[in-house]
Design an enzyme around this catalytic site. Sequence first.
Site, PDB file in Angstrom:
ATOM      1  N   LEU A  59       0.886  -1.191   0.087  1.00 55.23           N
ATOM      2  CA  LEU A  59       0.071  -0.065  -0.030  1.00 55.23           C
ATOM      3  C   LEU A  59       0.970   1.161  -0.056  1.00 55.23           C
ATOM      4  O   LEU A  59       1.572   1.687   1.023  1.00 55.23           O
ATOM      5  CB  LEU A  59      -0.918  -0.072   1.141  1.00 55.23           C
ATOM      6  CG  LEU A  59      -1.905   1.144   1.262  1.00 55.23           C
ATOM      7  CD1 LEU A  59      -2.929   1.229   0.225  1.00 55.23           C
ATOM      8  CD2 LEU A  59      -2.689   0.937   2.675  1.00 55.23           C
ATOM      9  N   ASP A  60       0.880   1.940  -1.276  1.00 53.75           N
ATOM     10  CA  ASP A  60       1.602   3.258  -1.353  1.00 53.75           C
ATOM     11  C   ASP A  60       2.858   3.264  -0.970  1.00 53.75           C
ATOM     12  O   ASP A  60       3.522   2.251  -0.321  1.00 53.75           O
ATOM     13  CB  ASP A  60       0.550   4.257  -0.209  1.00 53.75           C
ATOM     14  CG  ASP A  60       0.743   5.899  -0.592  1.00 53.75           C
ATOM     15  OD1 ASP A  60       1.631   6.411  -0.075  1.00 53.75           O
ATOM     16  OD2 ASP A  60       0.232   5.973  -1.736  1.00 53.75           O
ATOM     17  N   SER A  61       3.805   4.348  -1.123  1.00 52.61           N
ATOM     18  CA  SER A  61       4.940   4.163  -0.859  1.00 52.61           C
ATOM     19  C   SER A  61       5.416   4.950   0.562  1.00 52.61           C
ATOM     20  O   SER A  61       4.546   5.743   0.806  1.00 52.61           O
ATOM     21  CB  SER A  61       5.861   5.113  -1.888  1.00 52.61           C
ATOM     22  OG  SER A  61       5.156   6.208  -1.926  1.00 52.61           O
TER      23      SER A  61
END
Lengths: 77, 237
Positions: A73-75
């Site tokens: 999920l996302d950086s």
Amino acid sequence: MSLPIDVTREVLIREEGVSDERYGKPPPKRSVEELLDAGIINLDKPPGPTSHEVVAWVKRILNLDRAGHAGTLDSPN
Amino acid sequence: MSAGKEYVCVMRVHGDFDLDELRRVVREFTGPIYQRPPLRSAVKRVVRVRRVYYIKILEVSGRDVLMRVGVEAGTYIRKLCHDIGEVLGCGAHMQELRRTRVGPFREDETLVTLQDVLDAYKIWTELGDDKYIRKVILPVEVGVSHLPKVIIKDSAVDAICHGASLAVTGILRVETGIKVTDLVALFTQKGELVALGEATMRSEEMVSSRRGIAVKVTRVIMRPGTYPPVWRIRKSR
């Protein structure tokens, strides 16, 4: 609110068939060992640790040789 | 994963805004949008098109906006919030993010915590009760439940397990809507996942063609030898 994969599909029949009861088995009849060999966990990852770290914990908890995850999920900020 | 995703996020707007204006802007961001991946990203930073399937404003509290967003894989929500802020005029950023769905996986009764995993495993190994571990570890089939299915004959299973392509003569039933190059899941009549593959025909052709390859196998899941090797007997004669 639906995604493209939420389409309902009909079934087209090409040929009728019977399955030989001597081979394979329906998924609900699998043993826990078989599930551990090839199974899926829908895990609620806690915020903080990385997906990689969480996979390592699950691997240790379940005493597995192999484990992986699908989707980070996302950086990081 | 190429399947769609859903998130719940908090977008913090950097100024006062009119709710109707926000609704209008959000509508503009549904459908195909252009996005350049952010500086810190895992992919090449070129502008690309991503589809936003829905954005629903759930709650507004001051300058914080709680939204539910359904998007194509590879859409950056952080970027989406930023871009909505730009169009709104005063700027915005993503304050919080939670993924609520990836393809077949949702926030439902199958979602478990690390503690649930540990408890279920202990209850199984120490007390011999498998009730909980069975709720925690799901069959692999669950992970492909969003893919169109092709049900194959017992006699075709072992060849597929060895990586062979699926010929139409090995097919029993096919779900509608399959197009060439679509990812499909090959199942036994007992509901076991055999392999994943790329369709080389449409659903209708898989049912009506007299011969030909219907699916090119890309990933075998079932262990070879689970079903008898009918194809080998013929070869050895």
